[in-house]
Design a protein around this motif. Structure first.
Motif, short mmCIF file in Angstrom:
data_model
loop_
_atom_site.label_atom_id
_atom_site.label_comp_id
_atom_site.label_asym_id
_atom_site.label_seq_id
_atom_site.Cartn_x
_atom_site.Cartn_y
_atom_site.Cartn_z
N ARG A 145 38.42 47.38 33.74
CA ARG A 145 38.91 46.53 34.82
C ARG A 145 38.52 47.13 36.17
NH1 ARG A 145 41.81 42.10 32.29
NH2 ARG A 145 42.17 41.59 34.47
N LEU A 146 38.22 46.26 37.14
CA LEU A 146 37.86 46.71 38.49
C LEU A 146 39.13 47.17 39.19
CD1 LEU A 146 35.54 43.68 39.30
CD2 LEU A 146 34.87 45.93 38.43
N GLN A 147 39.28 48.47 39.35
CA GLN A 147 40.52 49.00 39.91
C GLN A 147 40.62 48.80 41.42
OE1 GLN A 147 43.10 50.38 38.13
NE2 GLN A 147 42.07 50.23 36.14
N HIS A 148 39.55 48.30 42.05
CA HIS A 148 39.60 48.14 43.51
C HIS A 148 39.97 46.72 43.92
CE1 HIS A 148 35.67 46.11 43.60
NE2 HIS A 148 35.41 46.89 42.57
N GLU A 149 40.05 45.79 42.93
CA GLU A 149 40.48 44.42 43.23
C GLU A 149 41.90 44.22 42.73
OE1 GLU A 149 38.20 41.07 41.89
OE2 GLU A 149 36.42 41.75 42.95
N LEU A 150 42.80 43.90 43.65
CA LEU A 150 44.20 43.79 43.26
C LEU A 150 44.73 42.38 43.50
CD1 LEU A 150 46.63 45.82 42.45
CD2 LEU A 150 47.34 45.44 44.82
N ALA A 206 52.02 52.11 49.32
CA ALA A 206 51.47 53.43 49.01
C ALA A 206 50.08 53.29 48.38
CB ALA A 206 52.41 54.17 48.06
N ARG A 207 49.94 52.30 47.46
CA ARG A 207 48.65 52.10 46.80
C ARG A 207 47.59 51.63 47.79
NH1 ARG A 207 48.76 49.03 41.20
NH2 ARG A 207 46.57 49.65 41.32
N LEU A 208 48.00 50.77 48.74
CA LEU A 208 47.05 50.26 49.73
C LEU A 208 46.56 51.38 50.64
CD1 LEU A 208 48.72 46.87 50.74
CD2 LEU A 208 46.68 47.21 49.32
N VAL A 209 47.51 52.24 51.06
CA VAL A 209 47.18 53.34 51.98
C VAL A 209 46.26 54.37 51.28
CG1 VAL A 209 48.16 55.29 53.26
CG2 VAL A 209 49.26 53.04 53.37
N GLU A 210 46.49 54.54 49.98
CA GLU A 210 45.74 55.49 49.15
C GLU A 210 44.21 55.30 49.29
OE1 GLU A 210 46.13 55.15 44.84
OE2 GLU A 210 47.81 56.55 45.03
N GLY A 211 43.80 54.01 49.41
CA GLY A 211 42.38 53.77 49.69
C GLY A 211 41.53 53.30 48.52
N GLU A 212 42.07 53.31 47.28
CA GLU A 212 41.26 52.89 46.13
C GLU A 212 41.00 51.39 46.15
OE1 GLU A 212 41.08 53.41 41.24
OE2 GLU A 212 43.00 53.49 42.27
N ILE A 213 41.99 50.64 46.64
CA ILE A 213 41.88 49.17 46.65
C ILE A 213 41.10 48.68 47.87
CG2 ILE A 213 43.24 47.05 46.84
CD1 ILE A 213 45.47 48.92 45.41
N THR A 214 40.12 47.78 47.60
CA THR A 214 39.32 47.26 48.72
C THR A 214 39.62 45.78 49.01
OG1 THR A 214 37.54 46.73 47.20
CG2 THR A 214 37.41 48.87 48.30
N GLU A 215 40.19 45.07 48.02
CA GLU A 215 40.56 43.67 48.29
C GLU A 215 41.88 43.31 47.62
OE1 GLU A 215 37.78 40.61 47.10
OE2 GLU A 215 39.09 39.03 47.87
N VAL A 216 42.72 42.63 48.39
CA VAL A 216 43.97 42.12 47.84
C VAL A 216 43.85 40.60 47.75
CG1 VAL A 216 46.42 41.73 48.31
CG2 VAL A 216 45.44 43.99 48.68
N ILE A 217 44.08 40.05 46.54
CA ILE A 217 44.05 38.59 46.36
C ILE A 217 45.48 38.11 46.20
CG2 ILE A 217 43.27 36.70 44.87
CD1 ILE A 217 40.96 38.67 44.05
N LEU A 218 45.94 37.30 47.15
CA LEU A 218 47.33 36.84 47.09
C LEU A 218 47.42 35.61 46.18
CD1 LEU A 218 48.16 37.29 50.86
CD2 LEU A 218 48.94 38.72 48.96
N ALA A 219 48.18 35.73 45.09
CA ALA A 219 48.32 34.61 44.15
C ALA A 219 49.80 34.28 43.94
CB ALA A 219 47.65 34.96 42.82
N THR A 220 50.59 34.43 45.00
CA THR A 220 52.00 34.00 44.91
C THR A 220 52.03 32.48 44.89
OG1 THR A 220 52.13 34.10 47.32
CG2 THR A 220 52.91 36.02 46.13
N ASN A 221 53.15 31.92 44.46
CA ASN A 221 53.24 30.45 44.34
C ASN A 221 53.18 29.78 45.71
OD1 ASN A 221 53.51 30.44 41.53
ND2 ASN A 221 55.70 30.88 41.70
N ALA A 280 40.91 44.32 52.91
CA ALA A 280 40.61 42.89 53.00
C ALA A 280 41.62 42.08 52.20
CB ALA A 280 39.20 42.62 52.48
N VAL A 281 42.01 40.91 52.70
CA VAL A 281 42.99 40.07 52.00
C VAL A 281 42.42 38.67 51.81
CG1 VAL A 281 45.41 39.38 51.95
CG2 VAL A 281 44.69 41.23 53.47
N SER A 282 42.66 38.06 50.65
CA SER A 282 42.33 36.65 50.46
C SER A 282 43.48 35.95 49.76
CB SER A 282 41.04 36.50 49.66
OG SER A 282 41.21 37.09 48.39
N ARG A 283 43.45 34.63 49.84
CA ARG A 283 44.53 33.84 49.22
C ARG A 283 43.85 32.82 48.31
NH1 ARG A 283 49.00 32.76 47.76
NH2 ARG A 283 50.54 31.25 48.47
N LEU A 284 44.45 32.53 47.14
CA LEU A 284 43.85 31.54 46.23
C LEU A 284 43.70 30.22 46.97
CD1 LEU A 284 45.43 31.90 42.68
CD2 LEU A 284 43.41 32.98 43.64
#
Lengths: 197, 197
Positions: free
Chosen positions: B76-81, B128-143, B165-169
């Motif tokens: 799994r791509l650990q940098h896409e959350l 904490a995970r975002l600050v850590e630096g491993e994640i490069t993109e957050v995809i928001l999939a809340t309802n 970087a942030v994106s939304r579905l």
């Protein structure tokens, strides 16, 4: 990608009648996310009931006692015996409050095709009770299906052989039923059983 | 007149979502009359899952392991959350097979009226995970509900502060949907998000 334990829980929930894969999943997640206490209680209630609930020695209804509450009640008429197919039927009749006698629960109906004979319905126990002489009337309340009718007929013969009076619940148009929507089988029963007024 | 143990079983079954008094009674009798083995299995599965299933240390999804299968998978791509509200959302996205990254499960949404704040959704762990630096993109999939949008907005700010970087579905008309039956909210989203072709 749910865990194996969640998968087994979803599978286990599917044994319940009316629960498909989607609702089983919803139930499993609901318990794990929001109501673990309720889930614990459910597990305990299942184990307790499965371990301790057996059949009444007199009427075969489900009970945790040797003899159920109805059979052992001094306020029930022990000489009137109503024969039903299932424990739910007892609940329904009890809710109506119309019957003051005792029950005999067959836990099914005669069905030679499924290998269900008189022994499986406890008809030997019923015969012994009829011969004993305490019962003066048997009320047949099996379902008005082919199997229910066959079972009723069998018990009717048994009771007659033992010299006990037998009756069958009246069949006809249900209260609030409209003629327009009544099936022809029920209608012909209603005609055959018509009463002079 | 069911026994106390049967009554407690019926009551306990009613905690399950979508189960009313009638179906609970049907389920209880079904288990006791016809499937005690299945009932035993269900009780065991409930206890096992309740006892052993907890939350993944990384994504908060339900799992019996310290870290869930997705978070610990090298494929799994650990940098896409992808941030979702519930474990069921993970299941749905996994079934589509469209996403190869990892998840963060909020287990709800921000709801000040019910006293649910950022802490309850594990947003401190997410931060904490975002600050850590491993994640490069957050995809928001809340309802796409009021609460889901508010939660997405909160996380969006958090990610921007951490320089992620942030994106939304995408929102719009669902596949196979007919315009005639689409609500005006969805329709206005579809207009606002229209693409040149």
């Amino acid at each position: 990608m749910p865990s194996p334990l969640i998968n087994s829980l979803v599978e286990a929930l599917r044994i319940l009648p009316g629960v498909g894969p989607k609702s089983a999943q919803r139930m499993a997640y609901y318990v794990l996310e929001r109501n673990r206490k309720g889930g614990d209680k459910l597990a305990y209630a299942l184990q307790q009931a499965i371990e301790k609930v057996g059949n009444c020695a007199k009427c075969r209804d489900l009970t945790e006692a040797e003899v159920c509450g109805i059979c052992s009640s001094p306020r029930r008429l022990q000489h009137e015996l109503c024969v039903v197919e299932n424990p739910t039927d007892v609940t329904v009749i009890e809710q109506s409050g119309i019957f003051k006698g005792v029950y005999f629960v067959l836990m099914g109906h005669l069905s030679p095709i499924d290998g269900i004979g008189p022994q499986d319905l406890g008809l030997d126990i019923l015969k012994a009770r009829l011969v004993e002489g305490e019962i003066t009337e048997v009320i047949l309340a099996t379902n008005p299906t082919v199997e229910g009718e066959a079972t009723a007929h069998y018990i009717q013969q048994m009771a007659k052989d033992a010299g006990v009076a037998v009756s069958r619940l009246a069949q006809g148009i249900p209260m609030g039923g409209e003629l327009e929507y009544i099936d022809s089988g029920t209608l012909s029963q209603a005609f055959a059983g018509r009463k002079t007024v």
